[in-house]
Motif scaffolding. Structure first.
Motif, PDB file in Angstrom:
ATOM      1  N   VAL A   1       2.273 -10.707  -1.944  1.00  0.00           N
ATOM      2  CA  VAL A   1       3.141 -10.587  -3.123  1.00  0.00           C
ATOM      3  C   VAL A   1       2.344 -10.031  -4.302  1.00  0.00           C
ATOM      4  CG1 VAL A   1       4.494 -11.888  -4.819  1.00  0.00           C
ATOM      5  CG2 VAL A   1       4.788 -12.345  -2.381  1.00  0.00           C
ATOM      6  N   ALA A   2       1.108 -10.484  -4.481  1.00  0.00           N
ATOM      7  CA  ALA A   2       0.267  -9.974  -5.570  1.00  0.00           C
ATOM      8  C   ALA A   2       0.037  -8.473  -5.410  1.00  0.00           C
ATOM      9  CB  ALA A   2      -1.062 -10.719  -5.608  1.00  0.00           C
ATOM     10  N   ALA A   3      -0.235  -8.021  -4.198  1.00  0.00           N
ATOM     11  CA  ALA A   3      -0.436  -6.590  -3.949  1.00  0.00           C
ATOM     12  C   ALA A   3       0.847  -5.814  -4.222  1.00  0.00           C
ATOM     13  CB  ALA A   3      -0.912  -6.369  -2.513  1.00  0.00           C
ATOM     14  N   LEU A   4       1.987  -6.370  -3.844  1.00  0.00           N
ATOM     15  CA  LEU A   4       3.262  -5.695  -4.069  1.00  0.00           C
ATOM     16  C   LEU A   4       3.577  -5.597  -5.559  1.00  0.00           C
ATOM     17  CD1 LEU A   4       5.738  -4.372  -2.791  1.00  0.00           C
ATOM     18  CD2 LEU A   4       6.802  -6.633  -2.739  1.00  0.00           C
ATOM     19  N   VAL A   5       3.369  -6.687  -6.286  1.00  0.00           N
ATOM     20  CA  VAL A   5       3.622  -6.668  -7.735  1.00  0.00           C
ATOM     21  C   VAL A   5       2.699  -5.674  -8.414  1.00  0.00           C
ATOM     22  CG1 VAL A   5       3.445  -8.042  -9.848  1.00  0.00           C
ATOM     23  CG2 VAL A   5       4.576  -8.989  -7.831  1.00  0.00           C
ATOM     24  N   TRP A   6       1.446  -5.648  -8.019  1.00  0.00           N
ATOM     25  CA  TRP A   6       0.485  -4.711  -8.586  1.00  0.00           C
ATOM     26  C   TRP A   6       0.897  -3.268  -8.278  1.00  0.00           C
ATOM     27  CZ3 TRP A   6      -5.364  -4.457  -6.934  1.00  0.00           C
ATOM     28  CH2 TRP A   6      -6.082  -3.709  -7.870  1.00  0.00           C
ATOM     29  N   ALA A   7       1.369  -3.035  -7.069  1.00  0.00           N
ATOM     30  CA  ALA A   7       1.775  -1.687  -6.669  1.00  0.00           C
ATOM     31  C   ALA A   7       2.993  -1.214  -7.450  1.00  0.00           C
ATOM     32  CB  ALA A   7       2.071  -1.656  -5.176  1.00  0.00           C
TER      33      ALA A   7
ATOM     34  N   GLY B   1      -7.648  -0.223  -4.715  1.00  0.00           N
ATOM     35  CA  GLY B   1      -7.710  -1.667  -4.946  1.00  0.00           C
ATOM     36  C   GLY B   1      -6.528  -2.396  -4.335  1.00  0.00           C
ATOM     37  N   ILE B   2      -5.361  -1.788  -4.441  1.00  0.00           N
ATOM     38  CA  ILE B   2      -4.159  -2.384  -3.848  1.00  0.00           C
ATOM     39  C   ILE B   2      -4.290  -2.413  -2.334  1.00  0.00           C
ATOM     40  CG2 ILE B   2      -1.681  -2.047  -3.515  1.00  0.00           C
ATOM     41  CD1 ILE B   2      -1.692  -0.896  -6.434  1.00  0.00           C
ATOM     42  N   PHE B   3      -4.833  -1.334  -1.773  1.00  0.00           N
ATOM     43  CA  PHE B   3      -5.036  -1.289  -0.323  1.00  0.00           C
ATOM     44  C   PHE B   3      -5.987  -2.397   0.129  1.00  0.00           C
ATOM     45  CE2 PHE B   3      -7.847   0.170   3.129  1.00  0.00           C
ATOM     46  CZ  PHE B   3      -6.933   0.130   4.164  1.00  0.00           C
ATOM     47  N   VAL B   4      -7.098  -2.566  -0.584  1.00  0.00           N
ATOM     48  CA  VAL B   4      -8.086  -3.592  -0.207  1.00  0.00           C
ATOM     49  C   VAL B   4      -7.477  -4.988  -0.313  1.00  0.00           C
ATOM     50  CG1 VAL B   4     -10.282  -4.645  -0.889  1.00  0.00           C
ATOM     51  CG2 VAL B   4     -10.094  -2.159  -0.742  1.00  0.00           C
ATOM     52  N   LEU B   5      -6.772  -5.252  -1.405  1.00  0.00           N
ATOM     53  CA  LEU B   5      -6.118  -6.550  -1.564  1.00  0.00           C
ATOM     54  C   LEU B   5      -5.106  -6.779  -0.454  1.00  0.00           C
ATOM     55  CD1 LEU B   5      -5.562  -9.114  -3.267  1.00  0.00           C
ATOM     56  CD2 LEU B   5      -3.857  -7.776  -4.507  1.00  0.00           C
ATOM     57  N   ASN B   6      -4.315  -5.758  -0.176  1.00  0.00           N
ATOM     58  CA  ASN B   6      -3.311  -5.860   0.874  1.00  0.00           C
ATOM     59  C   ASN B   6      -3.950  -6.075   2.243  1.00  0.00           C
ATOM     60  OD1 ASN B   6      -0.729  -3.610   2.121  1.00  0.00           O
ATOM     61  ND2 ASN B   6      -0.800  -5.803   2.172  1.00  0.00           N
TER      62      ASN B   6
ATOM     63  N   THR C   1       0.828  -1.202   0.000  1.00  0.00           N
ATOM     64  CA  THR C   1       0.000   0.000   0.000  1.00  0.00           C
ATOM     65  C   THR C   1       0.860   1.248   0.000  1.00  0.00           C
ATOM     66  OG1 THR C   1      -1.788  -1.146   1.147  1.00  0.00           O
ATOM     67  CG2 THR C   1      -1.786   1.257   1.261  1.00  0.00           C
ATOM     68  N   PHE C   2       1.891   1.283   0.828  1.00  0.00           N
ATOM     69  CA  PHE C   2       2.785   2.440   0.869  1.00  0.00           C
ATOM     70  C   PHE C   2       3.482   2.628  -0.473  1.00  0.00           C
ATOM     71  CE2 PHE C   2       3.281   1.404   5.622  1.00  0.00           C
ATOM     72  CZ  PHE C   2       2.151   2.134   5.937  1.00  0.00           C
ATOM     73  N   THR C   3       3.841   1.528  -1.135  1.00  0.00           N
ATOM     74  CA  THR C   3       4.483   1.596  -2.445  1.00  0.00           C
ATOM     75  C   THR C   3       3.524   2.185  -3.475  1.00  0.00           C
ATOM     76  OG1 THR C   3       5.834  -0.334  -1.908  1.00  0.00           O
ATOM     77  CG2 THR C   3       5.652   0.247  -4.235  1.00  0.00           C
ATOM     78  N   ALA C   4       2.286   1.742  -3.454  1.00  0.00           N
ATOM     79  CA  ALA C   4       1.283   2.267  -4.395  1.00  0.00           C
ATOM     80  C   ALA C   4       1.056   3.756  -4.178  1.00  0.00           C
ATOM     81  CB  ALA C   4      -0.028   1.503  -4.243  1.00  0.00           C
ATOM     82  N   ILE C   5       1.014   4.171  -2.930  1.00  0.00           N
ATOM     83  CA  ILE C   5       0.809   5.589  -2.623  1.00  0.00           C
ATOM     84  C   ILE C   5       2.011   6.412  -3.075  1.00  0.00           C
ATOM     85  CG2 ILE C   5       0.598   7.261  -0.738  1.00  0.00           C
ATOM     86  CD1 ILE C   5      -1.097   5.083   0.718  1.00  0.00           C
ATOM     87  N   SER C   6       3.214   5.922  -2.793  1.00  0.00           N
ATOM     88  CA  SER C   6       4.404   6.695  -3.170  1.00  0.00           C
ATOM     89  C   SER C   6       4.594   6.744  -4.678  1.00  0.00           C
ATOM     90  CB  SER C   6       5.651   6.125  -2.496  1.00  0.00           C
ATOM     91  OG  SER C   6       5.979   4.869  -3.035  1.00  0.00           O
TER      92      SER C   6
END
Length: 110
Positions: free
Chosen positions: A50-56, A34-39, A21-26
């Protein structure tokens, strides 16, 4: 005093858990929510995290699946000129011949 240690461990684990989530925000990712919800809901499983991180980390795309192209035309002119200046400096140092300089300059200006 003894409760500070466990509290620090819990805070550390929460921060590590929320890295996608932090990666997606930055990265100002288009699908931050969506990344936050998955995470949040599937991050407890290694696959979900890992899926959330790859997506982010991935680039955002539009609804059709095409990669977004941002309009930075106002910055392109400045960027082209700075690249030409760098090429000129390389030519002056002898790292580029006049032919190589002209060829690269033509590429940038086309």
């Amino acid at each position: 005093m003894d409760s500070i240690g466990p509290a620090m461990v819990i805070i550390f684990l929460i921060v590590v858990y929320m890295i996608p989530t932090f990666t997606a925000i930055s990265n100002d990712h288009r699908n931050k929510a969506g990344i936050f919800v998955l995470n949040l809901f599937l991050g407890w499983s290694l696959v979900g995290w890992v899926a959330a991180l790859v997506w982010a980390i991935s680039k955002g795309s539009d609804e059709d699946g095409h990669t977004r192209i941002t309009d930075n035309s106002e910055h392109q002119g400045v960027d082209v000129y700075s690249k030409i200046e760098r090429l000129s400096a390389l030519k002056e140092k002898g790292a580029l011949t006049q032919e190589e300089f002209d060829k690269e300059k033509a590429k940038l200006l086309s």
